[in-house]
Design an enzyme around this catalytic site. Structure first.
Site, PDB file in Angstrom:
ATOM      1  N   ILE A 153     -11.343   2.477  -6.718  1.00  0.00           N
ATOM      2  CA  ILE A 153     -10.672   3.557  -5.873  1.00  0.00           C
ATOM      3  C   ILE A 153      -9.638   4.269  -6.478  1.00  0.00           C
ATOM      4  O   ILE A 153      -9.586   5.501  -6.535  1.00  0.00           O
ATOM      5  CB  ILE A 153      -9.889   2.705  -4.770  1.00  0.00           C
ATOM      6  CG1 ILE A 153     -10.658   2.091  -3.585  1.00  0.00           C
ATOM      7  CG2 ILE A 153      -8.885   3.435  -4.040  1.00  0.00           C
ATOM      8  CD1 ILE A 153      -9.938   0.932  -2.874  1.00  0.00           C
ATOM      9  N   ARG A 233      -1.956  -3.546  -1.725  1.00  0.00           N
ATOM     10  CA  ARG A 233      -1.436  -4.635  -0.857  1.00  0.00           C
ATOM     11  C   ARG A 233       0.230  -4.532  -0.817  1.00  0.00           C
ATOM     12  O   ARG A 233       0.737  -4.160  -1.701  1.00  0.00           O
ATOM     13  CB  ARG A 233      -1.696  -5.864  -1.907  1.00  0.00           C
ATOM     14  CG  ARG A 233      -3.366  -6.341  -1.701  1.00  0.00           C
ATOM     15  CD  ARG A 233      -3.897  -6.718  -0.438  1.00  0.00           C
ATOM     16  NE  ARG A 233      -4.954  -7.112  -0.549  1.00  0.00           N
ATOM     17  CZ  ARG A 233      -6.125  -6.624  -0.006  1.00  0.00           C
ATOM     18  NH1 ARG A 233      -5.824  -5.252   0.244  1.00  0.00           N
ATOM     19  NH2 ARG A 233      -7.425  -6.903  -0.035  1.00  0.00           N
ATOM     20  N   ASP A 257       0.850   2.645   2.860  1.00  0.00           N
ATOM     21  CA  ASP A 257      -0.205   2.475   4.059  1.00  0.00           C
ATOM     22  C   ASP A 257      -0.327   0.768   4.318  1.00  0.00           C
ATOM     23  O   ASP A 257      -0.721   0.420   5.183  1.00  0.00           O
ATOM     24  CB  ASP A 257      -1.719   2.930   3.510  1.00  0.00           C
ATOM     25  CG  ASP A 257      -2.541   2.584   4.699  1.00  0.00           C
ATOM     26  OD1 ASP A 257      -2.377   3.045   5.589  1.00  0.00           O
ATOM     27  OD2 ASP A 257      -3.760   1.764   4.310  1.00  0.00           O
ATOM     28  N   GLU A 262       2.803  -7.280   8.186  1.00  0.00           N
ATOM     29  CA  GLU A 262       2.192  -6.133   9.177  1.00  0.00           C
ATOM     30  C   GLU A 262       1.919  -6.815  10.635  1.00  0.00           C
ATOM     31  O   GLU A 262       1.282  -7.678  10.683  1.00  0.00           O
ATOM     32  CB  GLU A 262       0.973  -5.723   8.718  1.00  0.00           C
ATOM     33  CG  GLU A 262       1.025  -4.902   7.231  1.00  0.00           C
ATOM     34  CD  GLU A 262      -0.258  -4.439   6.682  1.00  0.00           C
ATOM     35  OE1 GLU A 262      -1.246  -4.679   7.227  1.00  0.00           O
ATOM     36  OE2 GLU A 262       0.021  -3.869   5.546  1.00  0.00           O
ATOM     37  N   HIS A 282      -1.830   0.784   7.880  1.00  0.00           N
ATOM     38  CA  HIS A 282      -3.032   0.128   7.315  1.00  0.00           C
ATOM     39  C   HIS A 282      -4.148   1.064   7.737  1.00  0.00           C
ATOM     40  O   HIS A 282      -4.985  -0.060   8.022  1.00  0.00           O
ATOM     41  CB  HIS A 282      -2.985  -1.325   7.391  1.00  0.00           C
ATOM     42  CG  HIS A 282      -3.636  -2.089   6.440  1.00  0.00           C
ATOM     43  ND1 HIS A 282      -3.523  -3.549   5.967  1.00  0.00           N
ATOM     44  CD2 HIS A 282      -4.547  -1.669   5.550  1.00  0.00           C
ATOM     45  CE1 HIS A 282      -4.008  -3.909   5.177  1.00  0.00           C
ATOM     46  NE2 HIS A 282      -5.243  -2.879   4.897  1.00  0.00           N
TER      47      HIS A 282
END
Length: 318
Positions: A153, A233, A257, A262, A282
Site C-alpha cells: 500500500i 491501524r 481512517d 471503533e 474505516h
C-alpha cells in the site's frame, strides 16, 4: 463435507465463499454469539473465517479439528498466532487486496488538506467566501511525503504521490536502504522522517513496539503545519495527543481512517469539535470489487489447506 465457521463478517452475502468452497465445505455463521457460544461452535469446526472479532487463546485452544484460520484482511492481530501455531493450525491473511483503494484514500486525505478543501468546505457551508483565510497553501511538487513502512500500500501511495512531485522518504526496519531506493524513495530513520516530512503516512503493523508510536513527543518534532495520515491501524496513534497537537497548532492536519477504539467511545472528544481533523469510518479498504476479492481469496486459502495444498498467503509455519 467440512464445516467452515464464519466468526463474523461485514459483507452483503457469502456467495463468493460458497462458490469457492462448493463440494468441500459448508459455511456456518456464528452471528453475534457470546465467546462461550463461539467456543462451542469452534470446537468441531474444520476451518475458520475471521474478520474483526478477536479470537481468544481459549477459543483457539478448544479447536479439535481446525486446520486453518483464514483472516479476512491483512493484519492478523485478531488471532493468537502463537497458540494457533502450537496447535498446528495454519493462519492465513489476504495481503494483496484493497491496495489500490487504500492508496487512493490516503492520497485523497492528503489532497483534502493540502489544497484547503476541508477548511474551504467548512467556510462555505458557514456562508463564508474568503480565500485569504485559507492561506498559505503550497503546491504539491517539492513537498516531502514520509512513509512509515514500505509495503504494497505504501508503495502504491508513493507511486501516486511521486506523480504529483513529492519527494518520498521511508522508514522501514525490515527493508535495506537499497530496497527502499529501488522503490524510488530515500531511506531514513524514524526520527528523521517525522522531522523532515510535510506529510507523514502510516503503513506499519500494530505490535507492542509500534503502539502509540505517534505520541506527543514525536508530534512535537514535526514541521509547523505538517500533516498526519493513518490508514493502517488505529493503535499506532495516541488519539488524544493528536487532538492536543491540532488544537495548539503543533500539527497542521490529521486524516484518520482508523481509530484505536471503533466506533469512538461515547463521551470521548467529539470529532467535529477538533480543528483540521478528518475521521473516516474505516472505509479506506472498501470498494465493491475489493470486498469480493477479499472474500474469494480468504476462502481460497481454506480450500487449499482442506485439500492438502499449501495456501497462497501463509502467516505462520506449520
Amino acid at each position: 463435507m467440512k464445516t467452515v465457521l464464519v466468526t463474523d463478517h461485514v459483507f452483503p452475502n457469502l456467495d463468493p465463499e460458497n462458490a469457492v468452497l462448493e463440494g468441500i465445505g459448508t459455511l456456518r455463521e456464528a452471528g453475534s454469539v457470546k465467546d462461550a457460544e463461539l467456543l462451542e461452535l469452534a470446537r468441531d469446526a474444520d476451518a475458520v473465517l475471521n474478520c474483526y472479532r478477536p479470537l481468544s487463546a481459549n477459543i483457539v485452544e478448544a479447536m479439535r479439528n481446525c486446520r486453518i484460520i483464514a483472516r479476512y484482511g491483512i493484519g492478523v492481530d485478531t488471532i493468537p498466532l502463537e497458540v494457533a501455531t502450537s496447535r498446528g493450525i495454519q493462519v492465513t491473511n489476504v495481503p494483496d487486496y484493497c491496495i489500490e483503494e487504500v492508496a487512493d484514500h490516503g492520497l485523497a486525505l492528503i489532497l483534502a488538506f493540502t489544497r484547503g478543501i476541508i477548511r474551504g468546505l467548512d467556510q462555505t457551508r458557514g456562508g463564508g467566501w474568503d480565500v485569504k483565510s485559507l492561506r498559505p497553501l503550497h503546491r504539491q511538487r517539492g513537498q516531502t511525503l514520509g512513509l512509515v513502512g514500505f509495503g504494497r500500500i505504501a508503495r502504491a501511495l508513493a507511486h501516486r504521490a511521486t506523480a504529483l512531485g513529492y519527494e518520498i522518504i521511508v522508514s522501514d526496519p525490515f527493508l535495506s536502504d537499497e530496497a527502499v531506493r529501488t522503490g524510488g524513495a530515500r531511506a531514513v530513520d524514524l526520527d528523521t522522517l517525522f522531522k523532515e516530512s510535510d506529510v507523514v503516512s502510516l503503513h506499519a503493523p500494530l505490535t507492542s513496539k509500534t503502539r502509540h508510536m505517534v505520541n506527543a513527543e514525536r508530534l512535537a518534532t514535526m514541521r509547523p503545519g505538517a500533516m498526519l495520515v493513518n490508514t493502517s491501524r488505529g493503535g499506532l496513534v495516541d488519539y488524544e495527543a493528536v487532538v492536543t497537537a491540532l488544537r495548539d497548532g503543533t500539527l497542521g492536519g490529521a486524516g484518520l481512517d482508523v481509530l484505536e477504539t471503533e466506533p469512538p467511545v461515547a463521551g470521548s472528544t467529539p470529532i467535529g469539535e477538533v480543528p483540521n481533523l478528518v475521521v473516516t469510518p474505516h472505509l479506506a479498504f472498501y470498494s465493491e470489487q475489493a470486498l469480493v476479492e477479499l472474500q474469494r481469496k480468504a476462502a481460497e486459502q481454506i480450500r487449499a489447506v482442506l485439500e492438502g495444498r499449501a495456501p497462497d498467503y501463509p502467516v505462520n509455519t506449520i
